[in-house]
Design a protein around this motif. Structure first.
Motif, PDB file in Angstrom:
ATOM      1  N   PHE A  25      52.690  46.798  29.861  1.00 38.04           N
ATOM      2  CA  PHE A  25      51.831  45.662  29.078  1.00 38.04           C
ATOM      3  C   PHE A  25      51.295  44.892  30.068  1.00 38.04           C
ATOM      4  O   PHE A  25      50.019  44.490  29.448  1.00 38.04           O
ATOM      5  CB  PHE A  25      52.839  45.250  28.172  1.00 38.04           C
ATOM      6  CG  PHE A  25      53.048  46.041  26.918  1.00 38.04           C
ATOM      7  CD1 PHE A  25      52.122  46.642  26.032  1.00 38.04           C
ATOM      8  CD2 PHE A  25      54.453  46.760  26.828  1.00 38.04           C
ATOM      9  CE1 PHE A  25      52.217  47.366  25.200  1.00 38.04           C
ATOM     10  CE2 PHE A  25      54.649  47.652  25.627  1.00 38.04           C
ATOM     11  CZ  PHE A  25      53.508  47.890  24.907  1.00 38.04           C
ATOM     12  N   ASP A  26      51.771  44.658  31.053  1.00 35.64           N
ATOM     13  CA  ASP A  26      50.882  43.801  32.335  1.00 35.64           C
ATOM     14  C   ASP A  26      49.842  44.399  32.745  1.00 35.64           C
ATOM     15  O   ASP A  26      48.613  43.951  32.736  1.00 35.64           O
ATOM     16  CB  ASP A  26      51.996  43.334  33.142  1.00 35.64           C
ATOM     17  CG  ASP A  26      52.848  42.054  32.710  1.00 35.64           C
ATOM     18  OD1 ASP A  26      52.627  41.442  31.620  1.00 35.64           O
ATOM     19  OD2 ASP A  26      53.837  41.999  33.420  1.00 35.64           O
ATOM     20  N   ASP A  27      50.100  45.799  33.402  1.00 36.05           N
ATOM     21  CA  ASP A  27      48.826  46.432  34.071  1.00 36.05           C
ATOM     22  C   ASP A  27      49.319  48.206  33.831  1.00 36.05           C
ATOM     23  O   ASP A  27      49.937  48.480  34.486  1.00 36.05           O
ATOM     24  CB  ASP A  27      49.117  46.267  35.525  1.00 36.05           C
ATOM     25  CG  ASP A  27      48.022  46.898  36.330  1.00 36.05           C
ATOM     26  OD1 ASP A  27      47.207  47.417  35.876  1.00 36.05           O
ATOM     27  OD2 ASP A  27      47.880  46.520  37.617  1.00 36.05           O
ATOM     28  N   PRO A  28      48.990  48.334  32.711  1.00 33.02           N
ATOM     29  CA  PRO A  28      49.273  49.907  32.381  1.00 33.02           C
ATOM     30  C   PRO A  28      48.534  51.110  33.399  1.00 33.02           C
ATOM     31  O   PRO A  28      49.310  51.886  33.516  1.00 33.02           O
ATOM     32  CB  PRO A  28      48.539  50.126  30.955  1.00 33.02           C
ATOM     33  CG  PRO A  28      47.617  49.019  30.642  1.00 33.02           C
ATOM     34  CD  PRO A  28      47.923  47.843  31.617  1.00 33.02           C
ATOM     35  N   THR A  29      47.642  50.808  33.763  1.00 33.04           N
ATOM     36  CA  THR A  29      47.076  51.663  34.667  1.00 33.04           C
ATOM     37  C   THR A  29      47.840  51.760  35.975  1.00 33.04           C
ATOM     38  O   THR A  29      48.375  52.881  36.462  1.00 33.04           O
ATOM     39  CB  THR A  29      45.428  51.327  35.164  1.00 33.04           C
ATOM     40  OG1 THR A  29      44.818  51.332  34.112  1.00 33.04           O
ATOM     41  CG2 THR A  29      45.019  52.492  36.099  1.00 33.04           C
ATOM     42  N   THR A  30      48.027  50.696  36.435  1.00 35.43           N
ATOM     43  CA  THR A  30      49.069  50.757  37.710  1.00 35.43           C
ATOM     44  C   THR A  30      50.369  51.300  37.348  1.00 35.43           C
ATOM     45  O   THR A  30      51.019  52.086  37.988  1.00 35.43           O
ATOM     46  CB  THR A  30      49.247  49.520  38.377  1.00 35.43           C
ATOM     47  OG1 THR A  30      47.818  48.984  38.850  1.00 35.43           O
ATOM     48  CG2 THR A  30      50.115  49.412  39.400  1.00 35.43           C
ATOM     49  N   ALA A  31      50.953  50.892  36.405  1.00 37.47           N
ATOM     50  CA  ALA A  31      52.283  51.439  35.937  1.00 37.47           C
ATOM     51  C   ALA A  31      52.409  52.959  35.694  1.00 37.47           C
ATOM     52  O   ALA A  31      53.153  53.465  36.156  1.00 37.47           O
ATOM     53  CB  ALA A  31      52.593  50.893  34.526  1.00 37.47           C
ATOM     54  N   LEU A  32      51.247  53.763  35.156  1.00 39.06           N
ATOM     55  CA  LEU A  32      51.242  54.965  35.147  1.00 39.06           C
ATOM     56  C   LEU A  32      51.028  55.622  36.303  1.00 39.06           C
ATOM     57  O   LEU A  32      51.474  56.713  36.712  1.00 39.06           O
ATOM     58  CB  LEU A  32      50.232  55.488  33.822  1.00 39.06           C
ATOM     59  CG  LEU A  32      50.008  54.918  32.740  1.00 39.06           C
ATOM     60  CD1 LEU A  32      48.784  55.337  31.845  1.00 39.06           C
ATOM     61  CD2 LEU A  32      51.380  55.665  32.173  1.00 39.06           C
TER      62      LEU A  32
END
Length: 72
Positions: A25-32
Motif C-alpha cells: 500500500f505504500d509502494d505497490p510497484t516496488t513491492a511487486l
C-alpha cells in the motif's frame, strides 16, 4: 502466469504478510517487483495493482454485507 493468477497470489500475500501489506500500500510497484520478481513497465504493473486493490475492496464489502445480514 496470467494476470488473474498474479492478482490472486498478491491478494493471498497481502492477507498473510503484514509487512508485505504495508509495503504494497505504500509502494505497490516496488513491492511487486521485489517480492514476485516482476520486472515489467508500469503500464503492465498498474492493472495488476488495480486488480489487487479491487479484489481486496470487494472482499471488504462482501464481509460488511454479511455482517448487515446478521441483523435481519
Amino acid at each position: 502466469m496470467d494476470i488473474k493468477g498474479i492478482i490472486d497470489d498478491v491478494v493471498s500475500k497481502v492477507r498473510s504478510d503484514e509487512n508485505f501489506k504495508e509495503k504494497f500500500f505504500d509502494d505497490p510497484t516496488t513491492a511487486l517487483e521485489e517480492t514476485f520478481d516482476i520486472n515489467l513497465p508500469n503500464e503492465h504493473i498498474d492493472p495488476i495493482v488495480e486488480g489487487v486493490k479491487a479484489k481486496l475492496n470487494l472482499e471488504k464489502v462482501d464481509d460488511m454485507l454479511g455482517n448487515v445480514k446478521k441483523f435481519f
